[in-house]
Write an enzyme that holds these catalytic residues in place. Structure first.
Site, mmCIF file in Angstrom:
data_model
loop_
_atom_site.group_PDB
_atom_site.id
_atom_site.type_symbol
_atom_site.label_atom_id
_atom_site.label_comp_id
_atom_site.label_asym_id
_atom_site.label_seq_id
_atom_site.Cartn_x
_atom_site.Cartn_y
_atom_site.Cartn_z
ATOM 1 N N CYS A 107 2.375 -4.894 -9.103
ATOM 2 C CA CYS A 107 2.027 -5.086 -7.694
ATOM 3 C C CYS A 107 0.506 -5.109 -7.573
ATOM 4 O O CYS A 107 -0.173 -4.284 -8.183
ATOM 5 C CB CYS A 107 2.607 -3.935 -6.875
ATOM 6 S SG CYS A 107 2.216 -4.040 -5.109
ATOM 7 N N HIS A 149 10.673 -7.945 -3.437
ATOM 8 C CA HIS A 149 9.465 -7.109 -3.514
ATOM 9 C C HIS A 149 8.602 -7.303 -2.257
ATOM 10 O O HIS A 149 8.127 -6.331 -1.664
ATOM 11 C CB HIS A 149 8.693 -7.494 -4.788
ATOM 12 C CG HIS A 149 7.442 -6.717 -5.035
ATOM 13 N ND1 HIS A 149 7.295 -5.852 -6.106
ATOM 14 C CD2 HIS A 149 6.254 -6.670 -4.365
ATOM 15 C CE1 HIS A 149 6.080 -5.309 -6.063
ATOM 16 N NE2 HIS A 149 5.421 -5.799 -5.027
ATOM 17 N N GLU A 150 8.422 -8.573 -1.851
ATOM 18 C CA GLU A 150 7.550 -8.850 -0.697
ATOM 19 C C GLU A 150 8.177 -8.417 0.617
ATOM 20 O O GLU A 150 7.490 -7.867 1.479
ATOM 21 C CB GLU A 150 7.178 -10.343 -0.645
ATOM 22 C CG GLU A 150 6.419 -10.864 -1.855
ATOM 23 C CD GLU A 150 5.265 -9.987 -2.294
ATOM 24 O OE1 GLU A 150 4.594 -9.380 -1.441
ATOM 25 O OE2 GLU A 150 5.037 -9.886 -3.518
ATOM 26 N N HIS A 153 7.625 -4.878 1.099
ATOM 27 C CA HIS A 153 6.271 -4.614 1.623
ATOM 28 C C HIS A 153 6.243 -4.759 3.147
ATOM 29 O O HIS A 153 5.617 -3.959 3.841
ATOM 30 C CB HIS A 153 5.260 -5.625 1.073
ATOM 31 C CG HIS A 153 4.604 -5.226 -0.214
ATOM 32 N ND1 HIS A 153 3.856 -4.080 -0.360
ATOM 33 C CD2 HIS A 153 4.547 -5.857 -1.416
ATOM 34 C CE1 HIS A 153 3.378 -4.015 -1.604
ATOM 35 N NE2 HIS A 153 3.783 -5.084 -2.266
HETATM 36 ZN ZN LIG Z 1 3.491 -5.632 -4.232
#
Ligand SMILES: [Zn+2]
Length: 199
Positions: A107, A149-150, A153
């Site tokens: 990341c 993953h995004e 976030h």
């Molecule tokens: Zn990340």
């Protein structure tokens, strides 16, 4: 314009992104700057929180990764993921497959840290483009992983939250150090800002 990437310890990484209701030049410029920042950092994805904006906006680009393939369907049609990148998604919602696999992730907000993370093997992402069109992206492989993953976030969830407790424990001292460094540099920013407003 490249933007500084917020590092672990910055509270904005824990903020849930606000839905983007109005597409204006500010959002378009932000998306372009995020793509530039992601490319400059050799990242495959970047979320708005990582450049200090708690908004439902993410950019992705898996086209430079040769050893971890992806498949992609756009609005029900097979497309070559390479030609469809960079991908900009506003207000994305994911539907996850039940089958999962474990893969390595890093990341941009956690330099030097990697982890083996369990994710769904395929996803369906529904979101909007910068032109305000609704799109459906079905993905497998690296693109499916990057989307998860995004979108994490965008909801204030970080990949360390999904590491096994043993893996997270092995990074504990480095994470603590990162947090301290980030907070220290924030203190400096706050002092220099105070100095500016005093002028
Ligand atoms: Zn990340």
């Amino acid at each position: 314009m490249r933007l500084p990437v917020r590092q672990y310890g910055d509270p904005i990484l824990r903020a849930k992104g606000k839905r983007i209701e109005k597409l204006d030049d500010r959002i378009r410029e932000l998306a372009q700057n995020m793509i530039e920042t992601m490319h400059a950092a050799n990242g495959v994805g970047l979320a708005a929180q990582q450049i200090g904006e708690p908004l439902q906006l993410t950019v992705l680009d898996v086209s430079q990764v040769e050893d971890r393939p992806s498949t992609m369907r756009l609005n029900g049609k097979d497309v070559d993921p390479k030609t469809a990148m960079p991908l900009i998604l506003l207000n994305p919602q994911l539907t996850l497959s039940r089958e999962t696999s474990i893969g390595t992730e890093g990341c941009l907000s956690f330099p030097e840290i990697t982890g083996e993370i369990e994710r769904s093997e395929s996803v369906m992402a529904r979101g909007e483009t910068l032109e305000g069109e609704l799109i459906e992206v079905e993905a497998t492989g690296l693109l499916a992983r990057a989307l998860q993953h995004e979108v994490d976030h965008l909801n204030g969830i970080l990949f360390i939250d999904r590491m096994s407790s043993a893996a997270k424990a092995s990074w504990a001292s480095r994470l603590k150090r990162m947090q301290k460094e980030t907070q220290r540099s924030h203190g400096r920013d706050a002092r220099s800002l105070a100095g500016q407003s005093a002028l």
